[in-house]
Structure formats: structure tokens, C-alpha cells
Scaffold this motif. Sequence first.
Motif, short mmCIF file in Angstrom:
data_model
loop_
_atom_site.label_atom_id
_atom_site.label_comp_id
_atom_site.label_asym_id
_atom_site.label_seq_id
_atom_site.Cartn_x
_atom_site.Cartn_y
_atom_site.Cartn_z
N MET A 8 -11.06 6.39 4.56
CA MET A 8 -10.93 5.25 3.44
C MET A 8 -12.13 4.59 3.21
O MET A 8 -11.88 3.81 4.83
CB MET A 8 -9.32 4.84 3.18
CG MET A 8 -9.30 4.21 4.01
SD MET A 8 -6.99 3.55 4.19
CE MET A 8 -7.14 2.40 2.41
N ASN A 9 -12.62 3.88 1.75
CA ASN A 9 -13.46 3.44 2.04
C ASN A 9 -12.78 1.81 2.27
O ASN A 9 -12.12 2.09 1.87
CB ASN A 9 -14.95 3.72 1.28
CG ASN A 9 -14.07 3.33 -0.40
OD1 ASN A 9 -13.36 3.59 -0.97
ND2 ASN A 9 -15.58 3.31 -1.03
N ALA A 10 -13.64 0.89 2.06
CA ALA A 10 -13.69 -0.49 2.01
C ALA A 10 -12.72 -1.11 0.75
O ALA A 10 -11.72 -1.33 -0.10
CB ALA A 10 -14.67 -1.72 1.71
N ALA A 11 -13.26 -0.19 -0.49
CA ALA A 11 -12.87 -0.25 -1.96
C ALA A 11 -11.43 0.04 -1.76
O ALA A 11 -10.29 -0.74 -2.64
CB ALA A 11 -13.48 0.25 -3.00
N ALA A 12 -11.12 1.05 -1.48
CA ALA A 12 -10.12 1.43 -1.14
C ALA A 12 -8.89 0.78 -0.27
O ALA A 12 -7.47 0.49 -0.58
CB ALA A 12 -9.93 2.62 -0.55
N GLU A 13 -9.08 -0.10 0.62
CA GLU A 13 -8.12 -0.85 1.50
C GLU A 13 -7.90 -2.08 0.36
O GLU A 13 -7.09 -2.18 0.51
CB GLU A 13 -8.81 -1.34 2.69
CG GLU A 13 -9.29 -0.05 3.99
CD GLU A 13 -10.33 -0.46 5.16
OE1 GLU A 13 -9.78 -1.17 5.98
OE2 GLU A 13 -11.30 -0.37 4.63
N MET A 14 -8.73 -2.46 -0.39
CA MET A 14 -8.97 -3.53 -1.53
C MET A 14 -7.43 -2.96 -2.49
O MET A 14 -6.93 -3.66 -2.62
CB MET A 14 -9.69 -3.89 -1.83
CG MET A 14 -10.64 -4.61 -1.16
SD MET A 14 -12.67 -5.14 -1.55
CE MET A 14 -12.10 -6.79 -3.02
N LEU A 15 -7.98 -1.86 -2.80
CA LEU A 15 -7.07 -1.06 -3.61
C LEU A 15 -5.38 -1.18 -3.24
O LEU A 15 -4.46 -1.29 -4.10
CB LEU A 15 -8.04 0.17 -4.64
CG LEU A 15 -6.98 0.19 -5.67
CD1 LEU A 15 -6.18 -0.53 -7.15
CD2 LEU A 15 -7.85 1.38 -6.60
N LEU A 16 -5.27 -0.82 -2.38
CA LEU A 16 -4.19 -0.20 -2.19
C LEU A 16 -3.38 -1.06 -0.93
O LEU A 16 -2.63 -0.92 -0.63
CB LEU A 16 -4.27 1.60 -1.02
CG LEU A 16 -4.85 2.21 -2.40
CD1 LEU A 16 -4.84 3.52 -1.45
CD2 LEU A 16 -3.84 2.43 -3.28
N SER A 17 -4.49 -2.20 -0.92
CA SER A 17 -3.34 -3.83 0.12
C SER A 17 -3.86 -3.53 1.03
O SER A 17 -2.27 -3.01 1.66
CB SER A 17 -2.69 -4.01 -0.81
OG SER A 17 -3.16 -4.21 -2.19
N VAL A 18 -3.98 -2.02 2.00
CA VAL A 18 -4.06 -1.83 3.39
C VAL A 18 -5.08 -1.33 4.71
O VAL A 18 -5.69 -1.12 3.60
CB VAL A 18 -3.46 -0.30 3.46
CG1 VAL A 18 -3.77 1.02 3.11
CG2 VAL A 18 -2.85 -0.33 4.44
N SER A 19 -5.39 -1.66 5.58
CA SER A 19 -6.12 -1.46 6.25
C SER A 19 -6.31 -0.17 6.39
O SER A 19 -5.28 0.82 6.45
CB SER A 19 -6.27 -2.34 7.60
OG SER A 19 -6.53 -2.24 8.14
#
Length: 367
Positions: A43-54
Motif C-alpha cells: 500500500m502506498n503513502a496515500a493509502a496509509e493517509m486515507l485509511l488511517s493505518v500504517s
Amino acid sequence: MPEKNPPMSPSSDNYSRDLPGWILSSQVTALVLFDRDLTIVYMNAAAEMLLSVSARMVLGQPMDQLLRCPQDVMLQHLRTVTESNQPLTEREIILSLPDGHSITVDCTLVPVDSDQRQGMVLAEIRRVDRQLRLTREEQLISQNLATRDLIRGLAHEIKNPLGGVRGAAQLLAMELEDTELGEYTNIIVEEVDRLKSLVDQMLGSRQLPVMRSVNIHHILERVCTIIEADPEHGAVLQRDYDPSIPDLQGDADQLIQAILNIVQNAVQATGGKGHILLQTRVLRQFTLANKRHRLVAQLNIIDDGPGIPPEIQERVFYPMVSGKSEGTGLGLSLAQSLINRHGGLIEFTSEPGKTVFTLYLPLENNL
């Protein structure tokens, strides 16, 4: 003098190997990659931000640890793509995040085959609830303006003949000697007055708000006092206030009327025996009517009643629309109009057991 190393060319093995990962990581669209077993492998950084998970927390985990949605829609679509090897796009999916919040997204699932693995699926996830909210907000404001214009036109056409009917009935009453016949003219006058009162209610107050510094919690406590003074009131009123909310510029009487209309609806919806929560929060950098505000007060009025019937939810802010057989359907229309005058907006969500009316009021309103 030793020759400097030549710059790495696009055909370099190292450059070619690093390029795909660099491109994926720099994308502003959230990307999540699943293997054939629907395990999260990237998962990319944008997905981490959108889904609120590392990413470190979910890599190697099954997809339902990350993408939870009603009726397992996402799981069904992922299986369809892996079996058919065809891309699929689903719009307006509600995802439940690990932190307990929900977001609305559009999701495109694309089959990806690599030399090492077969049957992988890349999910491109785009958040749309903000755009949906802005679109819905514009619709509500336009709806309210169109409704007010329509009612004003109808009121003018209705009140003029009503005045003539009332005057004629009074003249007729003065000419009648029979007392019993006079009762009929009295009925005409009373019914004309009732219709005029109904039209005035539909129009609402035509006074411009008198803007003064008011505390939203004082307004809410006044509403609670009015509700609790009703001997037939049996609902449990609960408070969850944010004491950090500053005063706003508003007309106290109009704000009380708007909030009272919504709380009274909640009391009636719960049969006077349910639970109603009044909750306040502060939103920062929030957009209302295409204008960004530094601070906005958010007031949630939450009840545990049966909910608003789905067939009237799109029309609930129109006058004369009510889910109650004895209701006039004016309360929410007037509340929306009064809050609009303060530069704010009322929205709602409703399902059996939980209805939430949310009022947004700018805290730097300079009307």
C-alpha cells in the motif's frame, strides 16, 4: 584524472527496478495491492493517509482487516476480479476505518499479473464523501431558496382572496338577523384566519436576524428547558458539549426556534420515551456554501427513534412533508431557512435506531 561515473540512464537495470515502486509511492491516489489469496502485499503513502493505518500494521493481513464495508461488498468484488481477470469499478462504497470513522469512496479494482505472482489485484481508492457533501450542500441551499420563492409567490396569491372572503363574511354577518346563520359566517372567518396563519407559518419569520454574540451552549440549555417543561415529555436528554467552542454571531431567538424544531421532532420520533443526545464540536478549515471558514460549530442532535422513512428522506426539508400523520411538515423547512440566514446548513443521516441531524454554524459569521 579519473573519469566521472556517467549518469544513470533510463535503461539501467537499477533504474528500471526502482521506477515502479517510486511511481506507486508518489501517487496521490490510494493504492492497495492484494495477492490471489486477497492478502495485502503493498500500500502506498496515500493509502496509509486515507485509511488511517500504517502499512507495517496490515501487510500480510487479509483484506477484511483493512477494507470493511456493509455486506462484504469489497470482498465480493475482489473475488470477482480474481476469477474473471477483468477490471471492476464500484462507486460510493462506505468503508469503516480502523479508528471507527467511515468514509465514502469510489474504488477501481484492476487485475495485475507479474512474473513472480499471478492473480494479483490493484485497488485504486478515491475518497468522494467530501465532494458528495459539497454537492448535497449545494442541493439543500438551492432547494431552500427555490422553496422560499415558491411559497412567497403562493402566499401572495392565497392571502389576497382570503382577505376578500373574510371581509365578505363579516359584511354578511352584519346583515343577518338569524343568530344561527351568523354561526356559519363565524366559521368562515375562523377558517380563513386559520389558513392565513398556516400561510404565515410556511413563510416563517421575515425579520432579518439580529446578530449578537451568543453562546451555543446557552442556546441548547434554553431548548432543553423548554422541552423538559412539557408535562408529556419523557425522553432522556443527554449532553456532550465541547467547552472550547467560542461564542458565535447569531440571533438567539431564531437559533432557539431552529434547534427547538429539530429536538421536538426527535422527541416525537422516540414517542417521548427515547434518548436524545445534544453534541457540540469544533471543525477547522471547513467549507460551507463554497466558502472556507477557519472555525465552524458542529451541533449533532441524535435520537434512537425508528428513523425517517426512506421514501421522504430526499424531501424532508420541503414544507408540508412529514412522516407523522398529524404533522404539518413545517418544522424542518423553517429550521433550515433560519440556519441558512446565519450562513449555516443542516444535514442529516437516518437509519432505524439512529437519526442524526447536524447543524453547521460559522464561528466568524459577519452577517
